[in-house]
Design an enzyme around this catalytic site. Structure first.
Site, PDB file in Angstrom:
ATOM      1  N   ASP A 194      -2.736  -3.742 -14.135  1.00  0.00           N
ATOM      2  CA  ASP A 194      -3.235  -3.277 -15.435  1.00  0.00           C
ATOM      3  C   ASP A 194      -3.915  -4.329 -16.298  1.00  0.00           C
ATOM      4  O   ASP A 194      -4.129  -4.087 -17.487  1.00  0.00           O
ATOM      5  CB  ASP A 194      -2.103  -2.634 -16.269  1.00  0.00           C
ATOM      6  CG  ASP A 194      -1.495  -1.429 -15.601  1.00  0.00           C
ATOM      7  OD1 ASP A 194      -2.029  -0.992 -14.560  1.00  0.00           O
ATOM      8  OD2 ASP A 194      -0.486  -0.916 -16.115  1.00  0.00           O
ATOM      9  N   CYS A 217       0.834  -1.204   0.000  1.00  0.00           N
ATOM     10  CA  CYS A 217       0.000   0.000   0.000  1.00  0.00           C
ATOM     11  C   CYS A 217       0.875   1.264   0.000  1.00  0.00           C
ATOM     12  O   CYS A 217       1.721   1.443   0.880  1.00  0.00           O
ATOM     13  CB  CYS A 217      -0.924   0.020   1.209  1.00  0.00           C
ATOM     14  SG  CYS A 217      -1.905   1.535   1.234  1.00  0.00           S
ATOM     15  N   GLY A 233      -7.626  -6.318 -10.202  1.00  0.00           N
ATOM     16  CA  GLY A 233      -8.235  -5.386  -9.250  1.00  0.00           C
ATOM     17  C   GLY A 233      -9.273  -4.499  -9.908  1.00  0.00           C
ATOM     18  O   GLY A 233     -10.445  -4.862 -10.051  1.00  0.00           O
ATOM     19  N   ARG A 234      -8.821  -3.338 -10.385  1.00  0.00           N
ATOM     20  CA  ARG A 234      -9.750  -2.299 -10.842  1.00  0.00           C
ATOM     21  C   ARG A 234     -10.695  -2.778 -11.940  1.00  0.00           C
ATOM     22  O   ARG A 234     -11.856  -2.372 -11.979  1.00  0.00           O
ATOM     23  CB  ARG A 234      -8.939  -1.088 -11.331  1.00  0.00           C
ATOM     24  CG  ARG A 234      -8.257  -0.346 -10.203  1.00  0.00           C
ATOM     25  CD  ARG A 234      -7.236   0.637 -10.731  1.00  0.00           C
ATOM     26  NE  ARG A 234      -6.114  -0.045 -11.376  1.00  0.00           N
ATOM     27  CZ  ARG A 234      -5.182   0.552 -12.086  1.00  0.00           C
ATOM     28  NH1 ARG A 234      -5.249   1.859 -12.288  1.00  0.00           N
ATOM     29  NH2 ARG A 234      -4.183  -0.145 -12.616  1.00  0.00           N
ATOM     30  N   LYS A 259       1.663  -9.735  -0.542  1.00  0.00           N
ATOM     31  CA  LYS A 259       1.452  -8.935  -1.745  1.00  0.00           C
ATOM     32  C   LYS A 259       2.296  -7.678  -1.619  1.00  0.00           C
ATOM     33  O   LYS A 259       2.258  -6.994  -0.597  1.00  0.00           O
ATOM     34  CB  LYS A 259      -0.027  -8.569  -1.877  1.00  0.00           C
ATOM     35  CG  LYS A 259      -0.311  -7.650  -3.050  1.00  0.00           C
ATOM     36  CD  LYS A 259      -1.795  -7.606  -3.336  1.00  0.00           C
ATOM     37  CE  LYS A 259      -2.102  -6.651  -4.461  1.00  0.00           C
ATOM     38  NZ  LYS A 259      -2.106  -5.235  -4.023  1.00  0.00           N
TER      39      LYS A 259
HETATM   40  C1  LIG Z   1      -9.635   1.319  -4.584  1.00  0.00           C
HETATM   41  C2  LIG Z   1      -8.412   0.483  -4.382  1.00  0.00           C
HETATM   42  C3  LIG Z   1      -8.126  -0.012  -3.128  1.00  0.00           C
HETATM   43  C4  LIG Z   1      -7.004  -0.824  -2.933  1.00  0.00           C
HETATM   44  N1  LIG Z   1      -6.787  -1.372  -1.705  1.00  0.00           N
HETATM   45  C5  LIG Z   1      -5.800  -2.295  -1.553  1.00  0.00           C
HETATM   46  C6  LIG Z   1      -5.667  -3.036  -0.340  1.00  0.00           C
HETATM   47  O1  LIG Z   1      -6.454  -2.883   0.610  1.00  0.00           O
HETATM   48  N2  LIG Z   1      -4.640  -3.931  -0.264  1.00  0.00           N
HETATM   49  C7  LIG Z   1      -3.762  -4.145  -1.312  1.00  0.00           C
HETATM   50  O2  LIG Z   1      -2.855  -4.976  -1.194  1.00  0.00           O
HETATM   51  N3  LIG Z   1      -3.879  -3.450  -2.462  1.00  0.00           N
HETATM   52  C8  LIG Z   1      -4.891  -2.573  -2.610  1.00  0.00           C
HETATM   53  N4  LIG Z   1      -5.050  -1.964  -3.815  1.00  0.00           N
HETATM   54  C9  LIG Z   1      -4.159  -2.316  -4.935  1.00  0.00           C
HETATM   55  C10 LIG Z   1      -4.757  -3.454  -5.773  1.00  0.00           C
HETATM   56  O3  LIG Z   1      -4.881  -4.623  -5.004  1.00  0.00           O
HETATM   57  C11 LIG Z   1      -3.893  -3.758  -7.018  1.00  0.00           C
HETATM   58  O4  LIG Z   1      -2.611  -4.133  -6.595  1.00  0.00           O
HETATM   59  C12 LIG Z   1      -3.768  -2.557  -7.932  1.00  0.00           C
HETATM   60  O5  LIG Z   1      -5.021  -1.933  -8.148  1.00  0.00           O
HETATM   61  C13 LIG Z   1      -3.187  -2.963  -9.302  1.00  0.00           C
HETATM   62  O6  LIG Z   1      -3.981  -3.938  -9.908  1.00  0.00           O
HETATM   63  P1  LIG Z   1      -5.035  -3.564 -11.095  1.00  0.00           P
HETATM   64  O7  LIG Z   1      -4.266  -2.828 -12.139  1.00  0.00           O
HETATM   65  O8  LIG Z   1      -5.560  -4.895 -11.548  1.00  0.00           O
HETATM   66  O9  LIG Z   1      -6.076  -2.691 -10.475  1.00  0.00           O
HETATM   67  C14 LIG Z   1      -6.144  -1.125  -4.022  1.00  0.00           C
HETATM   68  C15 LIG Z   1      -6.429  -0.602  -5.275  1.00  0.00           C
HETATM   69  C16 LIG Z   1      -7.552   0.172  -5.478  1.00  0.00           C
HETATM   70  C17 LIG Z   1      -7.845   0.671  -6.851  1.00  0.00           C
END
Ligand SMILES: Cc1cc2nc3c(=O)[nH]c(=O)nc-3n(C[C@H](O)[C@H](O)[C@H](O)COP(=O)(O)O)c2cc1C
Length: 345
Positions: free
Chosen positions: A206, A102, A228-229, A141
Site C-alpha cells: 500500500d 502469491c 508494486g502497484r 517474499k
Molecule cells: C499485477 C500484479 C502481479 C503480481 N505478481 C506478483 C509476482 O509475480 N510475485 C510476487 O511475489 N508478488 C506479486 N504481486 C504482489 C506484489 O509484488 C506486492 O506484494 C503487492 O502488490 C503489494 O504491494 P503494493 O501495495 O505496493 O502493490 C503482484 C501484484 C500485482 C498487482
C-alpha cells in the site's frame, strides 16, 4: 548501507516489486532510471523453467541498465525448485528470490506461493534446497500468514534466516485477505525488532506516496520498502520517495513532456524486447497512470489501449504532447487497484 549477500544497496533501499505481466525488463529499466535501487522479475515457474518453456526462459532476460535484479521463482517441490535455482544461477542475476506470497488459487493448489504458508516445515525445506543449490544470495517474499488465525511470520522469519536467506520482504496481508483491507505493517515491525533477526527486512503493501513511505519508515523501522502497484505507469514514485526522505520536500509532479518521453521509452523497449504485438499489449496497463490528471485525456487513452499499431500509438503520444503543451500537472493521488478482487479463494 544495506547488504544482501555481496550486494550493497544504499541506506533504506527502494525495491520494485515482482509483478506478473508487469515487471518485465522495459518496465524495470524505467523504474531503475527513476530511482528504484533493486528490481525483481515477475514470478517464474520452476516447472516451466525445467521443461524449458520458452515463455519462462524469456522471463530470465535482464537488461544491463536495470541491475541489480532479483529473479523470482515459485514451486512446491524441493528437488524441482533446487534444479530451477541452478538454471537461474547460470543467467547471473544479482539474487534469487522465492515467492511464498502469491495468493492465486492455481498456484496455491500446486503447493506453491502462499500455499506454503500452511506448512512452515515445507517452506523451510524448499528454501534450504534453493540456498544449497545456488551460488546466488537467496531472498524470500511472503505474507503475514495464511489467515487471521495463523499469522506465523515471526517464526517463518527466524527459520528462514537460519537456513541462509539473506533478506526477507513481507507483504502486510494474509493469503486469505488477498488485497482486501489495509496492509498491516505492525507485524512486519515485530519481525524487524526481533533481536534474533539480523538480515534486512523490507516492508511491502500500500505505499503510494512519498509521505506514506516516510511515515511507514519512521513508524515501522524496516530496512527498506518495496513498491508494486503505485509504480505502474508512475516510475517516478521511487525518486519522489528518495527525495522526500532526504529533504522532507515533495518533488514537482512530472511534466507532460517527461510523462510522454518515459512512456515512449518504455514502449520502444517493449517493442524491441517483445515484438510488435506483445509489446503493444504489454503497455496497456501503464497508460492510465502515465496520463492521469490530464483533463479530457479519455479519448486519447482509449486510442492508446485499443490501437494495435505501434506507429499509431507513437502518433497519439505525440498528439498528446502538442495538445497539452504547457499544461501544469498537479499531483493526483495514486489509486491502488485491487487486482485479485474476484480471485476465488
Ligand atoms: C499485477 C500484479 C502481479 C503480481 N505478481 C506478483 C509476482 O509475480 N510475485 C510476487 O511475489 N508478488 C506479486 N504481486 C504482489 C506484489 O509484488 C506486492 O506484494 C503487492 O502488490 C503489494 O504491494 P503494493 O501495495 O505496493 O502493490 C503482484 C501484484 C500485482 C498487482
Amino acid at each position: 548501507m544495506v547488504q544482501i549477500g555481496n550486494i550493497q544497496l544504499p541506506d533504506f533501499p527502494l525495491l520494485l516489486a515482482p509483478m506478473e505481466d508487469v515487471s518485465d525488463p522495459p518496465f524495470r529499466v524505467v523504474c531503475k532510471a527513476n530511482g528504484a535501487d533493486l528490481v525483481f522479475t515477475e514470478f517464474i515457474s520452476s516447472e516451466g523453467l525445467i521443461r524449458d518453456a520458452i515463455r519462462c526462459r524469456r522471463k530470465l532476460d535482464i537488461f544491463d541498465e536495470e541491475r541489480p535484479t532479483g529473479i523470482q521463482l515459485f514451486g512446491g517441490d524441493e528437488a524441482r525448485l533446487a534444479l530451477a535455482a541452478k538454471i537461474v544461477d547460470v543467467t547471473q542475476p544479482e539474487l534469487l528470490d522465492i515467492n511464498f506470497g502469491c495468493p492465486v488459487k492455481g498456484i496455491v493448489a500446486q503447493g506453491a506461493g502462499s500455499g506454503v504458508l500452511r506448512d512452515i516445515n515445507l517452506m523451510v525445506r524448499l528454501t534450504e534446497a534453493c540456498v544449497k543449490s545456488t551460488s546466488l544470495p537467496v531472498t524470500v517474499k511472503t505474507r503475514l500468514g495464511w489467515d487471521d488465525d495463523s499469522k506465523n511470520i515471526e517464526e517463518v522469519a527466524e527459520r528462514l534466516q537460519d537456513v541462509g536467506i539473506k533478506a526477507l520482504t513481507i507483504h502486510g496481508r494474509t493469503r486469505c485477505q488477498l488485497y482486501k483491507g489495509e496492509a498491516d505493517w505492525s507485524l512486519i515491525a515485530k519481525v524487524k525488532n526481533n533481536p534474533r533477526i539480523h538480515i534486512p527486512i523490507f516492508g511491502n503493501g500500500d505505499i503510494n506516496s512519498a509521505q506514506k513511505a516516510l511515515e511507514y519508515k519512521n513508524r515501522y523501522g524496516v530496512d527498506g520498502i518495496m513498491v508494486g502497484r503505485a509504480a505502474i505507469g508512475y516510475p517516478w514514485i521511487f525518486r519522489e520517495i528518495r527525495h522526500y526522505l532526504q529533504t522532507g520536500e515533495q518533488l514537482p509532479a512530472p511534466t507532460v513532456g517527461e510523462r510522454v518521453a518515459v512512456c515512449k521509452e518504455q514502449l520502444r523497449k517493449s517493442l524491441q524486447w517483445k515484438g510488435p504485438v506483445a509489446g503493444v499489449y504489454s503497455m496497456r496497463k501503464q497508460y492510465f497512470q502515465y496520463l492521469k490528471g490530464l483533463p479530457g485525456i479519455k479519448d486519447f487513452r482509449t486510442q492508446l489501449v485499443t490501437s494495435t499499431e505501434p506507429e499509431v500509438i507513437y502518433a497519439v503520444l505525440d498528439e498528446i504532447l502538442v495538445r497539452y503543451n504547457g499544461f501544469e500537472m498537479e499531483r493526483t493521488p495514486i489509486e491502488l487497484v485491487n487486482y485479485h478482487e474476484n480471485c476465488p479463494l
